[in-house]
Design an enzyme around this catalytic site. Structure first.
Site, PDB file in Angstrom:
ATOM      1  CB  THR A  24      37.992 -43.388   4.153  1.00 17.97           C
ATOM      2  OG1 THR A  24      37.421 -43.902   5.351  1.00 17.97           O
ATOM      3  CG2 THR A  24      39.147 -42.468   4.491  1.00 17.97           C
ATOM      4  CE  LYS A  76      29.521 -41.926   6.271  1.00 19.15           C
ATOM      5  NZ  LYS A  76      30.244 -41.219   7.354  1.00 19.15           N
ATOM      6  CG  ASP A 101      29.875 -39.593  12.984  1.00 22.26           C
ATOM      7  OD1 ASP A 101      30.783 -40.281  12.482  1.00 22.26           O
ATOM      8  OD2 ASP A 101      29.326 -39.900  14.069  1.00 22.26           O
ATOM      9  CE1 TYR A 111      24.529 -52.446  11.098  1.00 19.60           C
ATOM     10  CE2 TYR A 111      25.423 -50.280  10.596  1.00 19.60           C
ATOM     11  CZ  TYR A 111      25.423 -51.429  11.364  1.00 19.60           C
ATOM     12  OH  TYR A 111      26.320 -51.559  12.399  1.00 19.60           O
ATOM     13  CE  LYS A 131      20.986 -44.793   1.542  1.00 19.76           C
ATOM     14  NZ  LYS A 131      22.305 -45.373   1.721  1.00 19.76           N
ATOM     15  CG  HIS A 138      20.669 -41.062   6.959  1.00 21.58           C
ATOM     16  ND1 HIS A 138      20.264 -41.906   5.945  1.00 21.58           N
ATOM     17  CD2 HIS A 138      21.910 -41.490   7.303  1.00 21.58           C
ATOM     18  CE1 HIS A 138      21.204 -42.796   5.716  1.00 21.58           C
ATOM     19  NE2 HIS A 138      22.214 -42.578   6.528  1.00 21.58           N
TER      20      HIS A 138
HETATM   21  O1  LIG Z   1      33.913 -41.877   9.097  1.00 19.31           O
HETATM   22  P1  LIG Z   1      33.871 -42.003   7.586  1.00 19.31           P
HETATM   23  O2  LIG Z   1      35.227 -42.020   6.954  1.00 19.31           O
HETATM   24  O3  LIG Z   1      32.947 -40.996   6.960  1.00 19.31           O
HETATM   25  O4  LIG Z   1      33.235 -43.460   7.220  1.00 19.31           O
HETATM   26  P2  LIG Z   1      32.504 -44.467   8.225  1.00 19.31           P
HETATM   27  O5  LIG Z   1      32.004 -45.628   7.436  1.00 19.31           O
HETATM   28  O6  LIG Z   1      33.395 -44.770   9.394  1.00 19.31           O
HETATM   29  O7  LIG Z   1      31.253 -43.605   8.679  1.00 19.31           O
HETATM   30  P3  LIG Z   1      30.714 -43.265  10.129  1.00 19.31           P
HETATM   31  O8  LIG Z   1      31.832 -43.166  11.099  1.00 19.31           O
HETATM   32  O9  LIG Z   1      29.802 -42.082   9.959  1.00 19.31           O
HETATM   33  O10 LIG Z   1      29.856 -44.548  10.478  1.00 19.31           O
HETATM   34  C1  LIG Z   1      28.591 -44.677   9.908  1.00 19.31           C
HETATM   35  C2  LIG Z   1      28.208 -46.125   9.709  1.00 19.31           C
HETATM   36  O11 LIG Z   1      26.767 -46.179   9.747  1.00 19.31           O
HETATM   37  C3  LIG Z   1      26.270 -46.916   8.673  1.00 19.31           C
HETATM   38  N1  LIG Z   1      25.548 -46.047   7.733  1.00 19.31           N
HETATM   39  C4  LIG Z   1      25.565 -44.680   7.664  1.00 19.31           C
HETATM   40  N2  LIG Z   1      24.827 -44.241   6.647  1.00 19.31           N
HETATM   41  C5  LIG Z   1      24.327 -45.334   6.039  1.00 19.31           C
HETATM   42  C6  LIG Z   1      23.511 -45.525   4.911  1.00 19.31           C
HETATM   43  O12 LIG Z   1      23.081 -44.506   4.171  1.00 19.31           O
HETATM   44  N3  LIG Z   1      23.199 -46.781   4.570  1.00 19.31           N
HETATM   45  C7  LIG Z   1      23.649 -47.825   5.284  1.00 19.31           C
HETATM   46  N4  LIG Z   1      24.445 -47.749   6.347  1.00 19.31           N
HETATM   47  C8  LIG Z   1      24.783 -46.493   6.739  1.00 19.31           C
HETATM   48  C9  LIG Z   1      27.460 -47.569   7.983  1.00 19.31           C
HETATM   49  O13 LIG Z   1      27.691 -48.829   8.566  1.00 19.31           O
HETATM   50  C10 LIG Z   1      28.609 -46.648   8.325  1.00 19.31           C
HETATM   51  O14 LIG Z   1      29.841 -47.321   8.323  1.00 19.31           O
HETATM   52 MG   LIG Z   2      33.910 -43.347  10.661  1.00 21.89          MG
END
Ligand SMILES: O=P(O)(O)OP(=O)(O)OP(=O)(O)OC[C@H]1O[C@@H](n2cnc3c(O)ncnc32)[C@H](O)[C@@H]1O
Ligand SMILES: [Mg+2]
Length: 199
Positions: free
Chosen positions: A10, A14, A71, A156, A177, A182
């Site tokens: 969501t 992403k 994730d 972040y 980017k 990652h």
């Molecule tokens: O689980 P979904 O629905 O995919 O959405 P989420 O935001 O909760 O996603 P995650 O559980 O994977 O948590 C990852 C967190 O890490 C950080 N993050 C991940 N990838 C990032 C990126 O490319 N740039 C900046 N912050 C990132 C960001 O704060 C995300 O909310």
């Molecule tokens: Mg999440």
């Protein structure tokens, strides 16, 4: 007919990156935002692999179709790898990017340059009906800046400094980017292994 790739997320930041990385001739990206009737998937795992699998497999079972999940999170060496899998919820369940950034800057206030190394980690899970879930991983090395810089990206990105470019991730274009992130690297691995049109 267009190939639809379903991503169990969501997170709008992403989703934008998945669209830039995967959409093209005949391929479109859909997300949990296109399935509003499906409630939030609880991330009860303690590793990126577990949470990626939970998200992908839950939606795969509900739709009986192939689903990809991401994730990801930020591992900061001076904080022994925190916030890691708890990156989205670091400053509380409301998942507030600005509060999360403030908390990181506060935790690192006495940590000198040179000891602020960090990396973004992404584990991508591909769940298919009646098949073992497969995983792909990508990492993005950098350091935590002392203040926010830049407006692009999400999460972040404003405090994630990329030494090779002398900019934060939020100062990079989406192409810059995606080429080194990652998420971009995990998707490159996925595409090497699996033809999108088989999904
Ligand atoms: O689980 P979904 O629905 O995919 O959405 P989420 O935001 O909760 O996603 P995650 O559980 O994977 O948590 C990852 C967190 O890490 C950080 N993050 C991940 N990838 C990032 C990126 O490319 N740039 C900046 N912050 C990132 C960001 O704060 C995300 O909310
Ligand atoms: Mg999440």
């Amino acid at each position: 007919m267009a190939t639809e790739l379903i991503i169990a997320t969501t997170n709008k930041g992403k989703i934008n990156e998945f669209k830039q990385l995967l959409e093209g001739e005949g391929t479109i990206v859909k997300s949990l935002l296109d399935y509003q009737t499906i409630s939030d998937i609880p991330e009860t795992g303690v590793t990126f692999h577990e949470n990626a699998a939970i998200k992908a497999e839950t939606l795969c079972r509900l739709l009986n179709r192939t689903v990809i999940a991401d994730d990801s999170g930020l591992e900061i060496d001076a904080l022994n790898g925190e916030p890691g899998v708890y990156s989205a919820r670091y400053a509380g369940e409301q998942k507030d990017d600005q509060a999360n950034i403030d908390k990181v800057l506060h935790e690192l206030q006495d940590v000198p340059e040179g000891q602020r190394t960090a990396r973004f980690v992404c584990v991508m899970a591909v769940a298919q009906p009646d098949e073992e879930t497969i995983f792909f991983k990508g990492q993005f090395e950098g350091a935590i800046a002392t203040s926010r810089q830049g407006e692009n990206g999400f999460g972040y990105d404003p405090i994630f400094y990329v030494p090779a470019l002398g900019k934060t991730a939020a100062e990079l274009t989406s192409d810059e980017k995606n080429e080194r992130s990652h998420r971009g690297k995990a998707i490159q691995e996925l595409l090497k292994y699996k033809n999108l049109f088989d999904l």
